[in-house]
Design a protein around this motif. Sequence first.
Motif, mmCIF file in Angstrom:
data_model
loop_
_atom_site.group_PDB
_atom_site.id
_atom_site.type_symbol
_atom_site.label_atom_id
_atom_site.label_comp_id
_atom_site.label_asym_id
_atom_site.label_seq_id
_atom_site.Cartn_x
_atom_site.Cartn_y
_atom_site.Cartn_z
ATOM 1 N N PHE A 59 12.027 -41.748 11.005
ATOM 2 C CA PHE A 59 12.130 -41.172 12.340
ATOM 3 C C PHE A 59 12.871 -42.134 13.272
ATOM 4 O O PHE A 59 12.865 -43.355 13.067
ATOM 5 N N CYS A 60 13.449 -41.569 14.333
ATOM 6 C CA CYS A 60 14.077 -42.376 15.375
ATOM 7 C C CYS A 60 13.002 -42.960 16.291
ATOM 8 O O CYS A 60 11.806 -42.776 16.077
ATOM 9 N N GLU A 61 13.440 -43.641 17.349
ATOM 10 C CA GLU A 61 12.506 -44.375 18.201
ATOM 11 C C GLU A 61 11.798 -43.506 19.227
ATOM 12 O O GLU A 61 10.894 -43.975 19.919
ATOM 13 N N LEU A 62 12.156 -42.236 19.350
ATOM 14 C CA LEU A 62 11.591 -41.385 20.388
ATOM 15 C C LEU A 62 10.079 -41.219 20.229
ATOM 16 O O LEU A 62 9.560 -41.067 19.126
ATOM 17 N N MET A 63 9.377 -41.236 21.363
ATOM 18 C CA MET A 63 7.937 -41.004 21.363
ATOM 19 C C MET A 63 7.636 -39.524 21.151
ATOM 20 O O MET A 63 6.656 -39.156 20.494
ATOM 21 N N CYS A 64 8.471 -38.664 21.706
ATOM 22 C CA CYS A 64 8.362 -37.212 21.547
ATOM 23 C C CYS A 64 9.703 -36.673 21.070
ATOM 24 O O CYS A 64 10.740 -37.294 21.289
ATOM 25 N N SER A 65 9.690 -35.538 20.429
ATOM 26 C CA SER A 65 10.887 -34.880 19.902
ATOM 27 C C SER A 65 11.552 -35.662 18.782
ATOM 28 O O SER A 65 12.669 -35.344 18.382
ATOM 29 N N GLN A 66 10.870 -36.671 18.246
ATOM 30 C CA GLN A 66 11.414 -37.380 17.097
ATOM 31 C C GLN A 66 11.506 -36.454 15.890
ATOM 32 O O GLN A 66 12.372 -36.617 15.027
ATOM 33 N N ASP A 67 10.640 -35.442 15.836
ATOM 34 C CA ASP A 67 10.685 -34.495 14.728
ATOM 35 C C ASP A 67 11.931 -33.613 14.813
ATOM 36 O O ASP A 67 12.548 -33.291 13.787
ATOM 37 N N LEU A 68 12.320 -33.232 16.032
ATOM 38 C CA LEU A 68 13.520 -32.415 16.182
ATOM 39 C C LEU A 68 14.775 -33.221 15.849
ATOM 40 O O LEU A 68 15.722 -32.702 15.254
ATOM 41 N N ALA A 69 14.777 -34.494 16.215
ATOM 42 C CA ALA A 69 15.893 -35.357 15.852
ATOM 43 C C ALA A 69 15.994 -35.492 14.332
ATOM 44 O O ALA A 69 17.094 -35.494 13.765
ATOM 45 N N LEU A 70 14.844 -35.592 13.659
ATOM 46 C CA LEU A 70 14.851 -35.664 12.198
ATOM 47 C C LEU A 70 15.363 -34.357 11.593
ATOM 48 O O LEU A 70 16.100 -34.379 10.596
ATOM 49 N N GLY A 91 10.147 -36.707 30.534
ATOM 50 C CA GLY A 91 10.554 -35.686 29.585
ATOM 51 C C GLY A 91 12.043 -35.410 29.621
ATOM 52 O O GLY A 91 12.659 -35.114 28.598
ATOM 53 N N GLN A 92 12.652 -35.516 30.796
ATOM 54 C CA GLN A 92 14.091 -35.298 30.895
ATOM 55 C C GLN A 92 14.858 -36.378 30.137
ATOM 56 O O GLN A 92 15.897 -36.115 29.530
ATOM 57 N N GLU A 93 14.347 -37.593 30.136
ATOM 58 C CA GLU A 93 14.986 -38.669 29.379
ATOM 59 C C GLU A 93 14.859 -38.420 27.877
ATOM 60 O O GLU A 93 15.784 -38.698 27.112
ATOM 61 N N VAL A 94 13.715 -37.874 27.466
ATOM 62 C CA VAL A 94 13.539 -37.517 26.057
ATOM 63 C C VAL A 94 14.586 -36.489 25.646
ATOM 64 O O VAL A 94 15.232 -36.626 24.595
ATOM 65 N N LEU A 95 14.764 -35.463 26.449
ATOM 66 C CA LEU A 95 15.744 -34.423 26.131
ATOM 67 C C LEU A 95 17.166 -34.974 26.126
ATOM 68 O O LEU A 95 17.977 -34.609 25.271
ATOM 69 N N ARG A 96 17.474 -35.855 27.072
ATOM 70 C CA ARG A 96 18.814 -36.446 27.115
ATOM 71 C C ARG A 96 19.086 -37.260 25.853
ATOM 72 O O ARG A 96 20.147 -37.157 25.236
ATOM 73 N N ARG A 97 18.103 -38.071 25.451
ATOM 74 C CA ARG A 97 18.280 -38.906 24.261
ATOM 75 C C ARG A 97 18.351 -38.060 23.007
ATOM 76 O O ARG A 97 19.151 -38.343 22.092
ATOM 77 N N GLN A 98 17.590 -36.976 22.963
ATOM 78 C CA GLN A 98 17.647 -36.098 21.795
ATOM 79 C C GLN A 98 19.022 -35.454 21.667
ATOM 80 O O GLN A 98 19.580 -35.343 20.573
ATOM 81 N N ARG A 99 19.601 -35.023 22.785
ATOM 82 C CA ARG A 99 20.948 -34.442 22.751
ATOM 83 C C ARG A 99 21.979 -35.475 22.294
ATOM 84 O O ARG A 99 22.916 -35.158 21.559
ATOM 85 N N GLU A 100 21.793 -36.699 22.726
ATOM 86 C CA GLU A 100 22.698 -37.775 22.329
ATOM 87 C C GLU A 100 22.649 -37.995 20.814
ATOM 88 O O GLU A 100 23.694 -38.141 20.162
#
Length: 288
Positions: A188-199, A241-250
Amino acid sequence: KMNQPSPNKPSPSASRLPIPSASNFDIDVVIPFCKTDAHLVNVAIASILVQVGVSPLVHVVADNCDFPDNLPNKEGIQYYRTDSTLGPGRIANAVVAHHVVTPYLALQDADDISFPTRLIKQLEKLRNGFDQVSAAMIQKGLPGYKGNRHVEEPILKCGGTFGNVPKGRLINSTRAVSIEMFKRINGFCELMCSQDLALDNVTSFLGIPTYCFDEPLATRRLHPDSLTNGPHFTRDKGSGGQEVLRRQRELLNQIRNSPTYNTARSQGCLDKAKPLCQIANIYSKESA
């Protein structure tokens, strides 16, 4: 009450188990929990212990919180506590990097319940050409839950498009993977949330052999701190949460523009995972 010893709780000597032998288990299972879902983890653990035809090694991880009362003490369960909040993705990375004994790992959220045949069905796929499996879930709202997820989608299916997952998401709490594949993509990536979607994006764009069961193999128990209502994610403008979404899009753009294992490994952080602190007596601060 938490952390109040009673006669039926594990003793230090009983909890100090030897290192498990791989020959005794078919699959590792990780169940992390935090302060807001600790009261639900007992049933989650119980659902893994009654799996049909499978011997799981269960890694239960208190993510910077106390253990609830009356957790089971028996062979096949390892307890750990983190000193700082890691989140489920980084906990899974640590378990894979340092604590697994089998070729496979299943993920289980503390607020979800696996059906008795979940693991045997998923293992059959993992042993026959698939590196990743997931399954549908029944969604059930618990008292105090004010959302409508269970009304809008009583059966949560995997494989459909969702948010920033253009090729189809999996249901993370019914995900099981081959350890070899998980290490190959660096977890998994470093995200606390949405790491599953990144995977999901990594495995989709790399073409990882994946099987999705249309039938539900678990129940999701929705509660006031579930998912995006939890303490680490909120959709409110200007929130974390907005930072989580931004990082996930990145991360999505990176793997979409360069769908290679090098990109996947640069996103994952399994190689940075440290061993978890195993607890000999979960109702004290003593560690194994």
